[in-house]
Design an enzyme around this catalytic site. Structure first.
Site, PDB file in Angstrom:
ATOM      1  N   HIS A 118       0.774  -1.269   0.114  1.00 29.04           N
ATOM      2  CA  HIS A 118       0.057   0.016  -0.081  1.00 29.04           C
ATOM      3  C   HIS A 118       0.744   1.339   0.176  1.00 29.04           C
ATOM      4  O   HIS A 118       0.294   2.365   0.023  1.00 29.04           O
ATOM      5  CB  HIS A 118      -1.044  -0.170   1.122  1.00 29.04           C
ATOM      6  CG  HIS A 118      -2.121  -0.847   1.024  1.00 29.04           C
ATOM      7  ND1 HIS A 118      -2.885  -1.279   2.066  1.00 29.04           N
ATOM      8  CD2 HIS A 118      -2.487  -1.666  -0.034  1.00 29.04           C
ATOM      9  CE1 HIS A 118      -3.811  -1.961   1.532  1.00 29.04           C
ATOM     10  NE2 HIS A 118      -3.563  -2.552   0.204  1.00 29.04           N
ATOM     11  N   GLU A 144      -9.535 -10.211  17.447  1.00 29.37           N
ATOM     12  CA  GLU A 144     -10.829 -10.756  17.449  1.00 29.37           C
ATOM     13  C   GLU A 144     -10.847 -11.496  16.083  1.00 29.37           C
ATOM     14  O   GLU A 144     -10.190 -11.357  15.005  1.00 29.37           O
ATOM     15  CB  GLU A 144     -11.969  -9.604  17.586  1.00 29.37           C
ATOM     16  CG  GLU A 144     -11.611  -8.618  16.329  1.00 29.37           C
ATOM     17  CD  GLU A 144     -12.347  -7.233  16.595  1.00 29.37           C
ATOM     18  OE1 GLU A 144     -12.834  -6.756  17.662  1.00 29.37           O
ATOM     19  OE2 GLU A 144     -12.630  -6.621  15.319  1.00 29.37           O
TER      20      GLU A 144
HETATM   21  N1  APR Z   1      -2.925  -7.257  17.973  1.00 25.24           N
HETATM   22  C1  APR Z   1      -3.395  -7.962  17.125  1.00 25.24           C
HETATM   23  N2  APR Z   1      -4.328  -7.476  16.202  1.00 25.24           N
HETATM   24  C2  APR Z   1      -4.755  -6.118  16.606  1.00 25.24           C
HETATM   25  C3  APR Z   1      -4.346  -5.325  17.606  1.00 25.24           C
HETATM   26  C4  APR Z   1      -3.182  -5.963  18.349  1.00 25.24           C
HETATM   27  N3  APR Z   1      -2.851  -5.096  19.394  1.00 25.24           N
HETATM   28  N4  APR Z   1      -5.122  -4.400  17.473  1.00 25.24           N
HETATM   29  C5  APR Z   1      -5.846  -4.337  16.360  1.00 25.24           C
HETATM   30  N5  APR Z   1      -5.853  -5.373  15.782  1.00 25.24           N
HETATM   31  C6  APR Z   1      -6.551  -5.901  14.710  1.00 25.24           C
HETATM   32  C7  APR Z   1      -8.017  -5.443  14.716  1.00 25.24           C
HETATM   33  O1  APR Z   1      -8.723  -6.679  15.560  1.00 25.24           O
HETATM   34  C8  APR Z   1      -8.568  -5.510  13.190  1.00 25.24           C
HETATM   35  O2  APR Z   1      -8.795  -6.867  12.872  1.00 25.24           O
HETATM   36  O3  APR Z   1      -6.017  -5.359  13.573  1.00 25.24           O
HETATM   37  C9  APR Z   1      -7.100  -5.246  12.504  1.00 25.24           C
HETATM   38  C10 APR Z   1      -6.949  -3.674  11.935  1.00 25.24           C
HETATM   39  O4  APR Z   1      -7.914  -3.805  11.167  1.00 25.24           O
HETATM   40  P1  APR Z   1      -7.866  -2.294  10.226  1.00 25.24           P
HETATM   41  O5  APR Z   1      -7.877  -1.350  11.071  1.00 25.24           O
HETATM   42  O6  APR Z   1      -8.980  -2.496   9.161  1.00 25.24           O
HETATM   43  O7  APR Z   1      -6.483  -2.365   9.436  1.00 25.24           O
HETATM   44  P2  APR Z   1      -6.156  -3.330   8.034  1.00 25.24           P
HETATM   45  O8  APR Z   1      -6.620  -4.455   7.834  1.00 25.24           O
HETATM   46  O9  APR Z   1      -4.730  -2.946   7.968  1.00 25.24           O
HETATM   47  O10 APR Z   1      -6.882  -2.045   6.912  1.00 25.24           O
HETATM   48  C11 APR Z   1      -6.625  -2.565   5.606  1.00 25.24           C
HETATM   49  O11 APR Z   1      -7.606  -0.595   4.882  1.00 25.24           O
HETATM   50  O12 APR Z   1      -7.888   1.618   5.362  1.00 25.24           O
HETATM   51  C12 APR Z   1      -7.183   0.617   4.348  1.00 25.24           C
HETATM   52  O13 APR Z   1      -5.392   0.796   3.345  1.00 25.24           O
HETATM   53  C13 APR Z   1      -5.810   0.842   4.533  1.00 25.24           C
HETATM   54  O14 APR Z   1      -4.064  -0.645   4.536  1.00 25.24           O
HETATM   55  C14 APR Z   1      -5.350  -0.474   5.277  1.00 25.24           C
HETATM   56  C15 APR Z   1      -6.414  -1.380   4.878  1.00 25.24           C
END
Ligand code: APR
Length: 241
Positions: free
Chosen positions: A118, A214
């Site tokens: 990304h 989760e």
């Molecule tokens: N340890 C493990 N997992 C975690 C933690 C933690 N401490 N904190 C949060 N999470 C998990 C959440 O449960 C969630 O499933 O991390 C995930 C974060 O999800 P998103 O916020 O959707 O991030 P991501 O999956 O990287 O998003 C994908 O979406 O907005 C676009 O381009 C952006 O790269 C991003 C893409």
């Protein structure tokens, strides 16, 4: 054998490991996730700001968001989860780390085989001439311009509705397809094409291990689900290797 031991055993036997990370792996470094609680920025959603349309309509608003994110991320450091993946890379003959994160914390931790699919918040791309430069200054003008042609610069990241770098995506697809084990950490698995890479590995016969606070849409079919914080689980996962 409990789930952690099963996951350790699967990793210990693997010569080819591919890892896919999302915002959750940087959460314990202080980098807000996109969709979890504590969202990203005031009442704006990423889908509203991280788009070419939003940038064309109001580049100052989009840049304000990115100036804020760059300032915040500049104060963040890799956490034990990032460092555990560095250790895993060093003891795995064939290793690829695919990340959706643009924060650069994997590279700062010492990961080398990184596919930043990304892009990077530390790279700026000229919307006129296409030049891309790394620029970590936190005192950029509100609307930064290109040194070469004076064009408006944008963050060199993939926005909603934009396609990923085809060469990076091809390498990520291959790394998923050739993996014996795919470790998926801290991603909600809802944004394509990254979300589909775990399925590619699974269909090619890899064992998929998911680490998340989760369940996700992948949890129903992966080999092992480890629920908890990446910063606590990953070090324990790799300590036995
Ligand atoms: N340890 C493990 N997992 C975690 C933690 C933690 N401490 N904190 C949060 N999470 C998990 C959440 O449960 C969630 O499933 O991390 C995930 C974060 O999800 P998103 O916020 O959707 O991030 P991501 O999956 O990287 O998003 C994908 O979406 O907005 C676009 O381009 C952006 O790269 C991003 C893409």
């Amino acid at each position: 054998m409990d789930d952690l031991e099963r996951a350790q055993d699967i990793l210990a036997r693997a010569e080819r490991i591919t890892v896919l990370t999302g915002a959750g792996i940087s959460a314990e470094s202080g980098v807000p996730t996109f969709r979890g609680a504590g969202g990203l920025w005031e009442n704006h959603r990423p889908e509203e700001l991280a788009t070419p349309q939003a940038f064309a309509r109001d580049p100052e608003l989009v840049w304000r968001w990115y100036h804020w994110r760059r300032g915040l991320i500049a104060r963040c450091r890799p956490n034990p989860a990032h460092r555990a993946l560095v250790a895993l890379e060093r003891c795995t003959p064939r290793f690829t780390l695919i990340t959706q994160n643009v924060d650069g914390l994997h590279q700062a931790a010492g990961s080398r085989q990184v596919l930043p699919i990304h892009g990077s918040i530390w790279h700026l791309r000229c919307t006129a001439c296409g030049t891309v430069r790394e620029d970590r200054r936190l005192d950029l003008p509100a609307l930064p311009t290109c040194d070469d042609c004076g064009g408006l610069l944008r963050p060199d990241v993939v926005w909603f509705g934009e396609s990923l770098d085809p060469e990076l995506l091809q390498r990520a697809w291959q790394a998923a397809h050739q993996a014996e084990v795919m470790l998926v950490v801290g991603t909600s698995a809802v944004v394509q094409p990254a979300a589909g890479l775990a399925q590619v590995a699974h269909e090619a016969g890899a064992a998929v291990i998911e680490v998340n606070l989760e369940p996700t849409p992948n949890s129903g079919w992966v080999e092992v689900v480890l629920l908890g914080k990446a910063g606590e689980i990953l070090p324990r996962l790799v300590e036995a290797l």
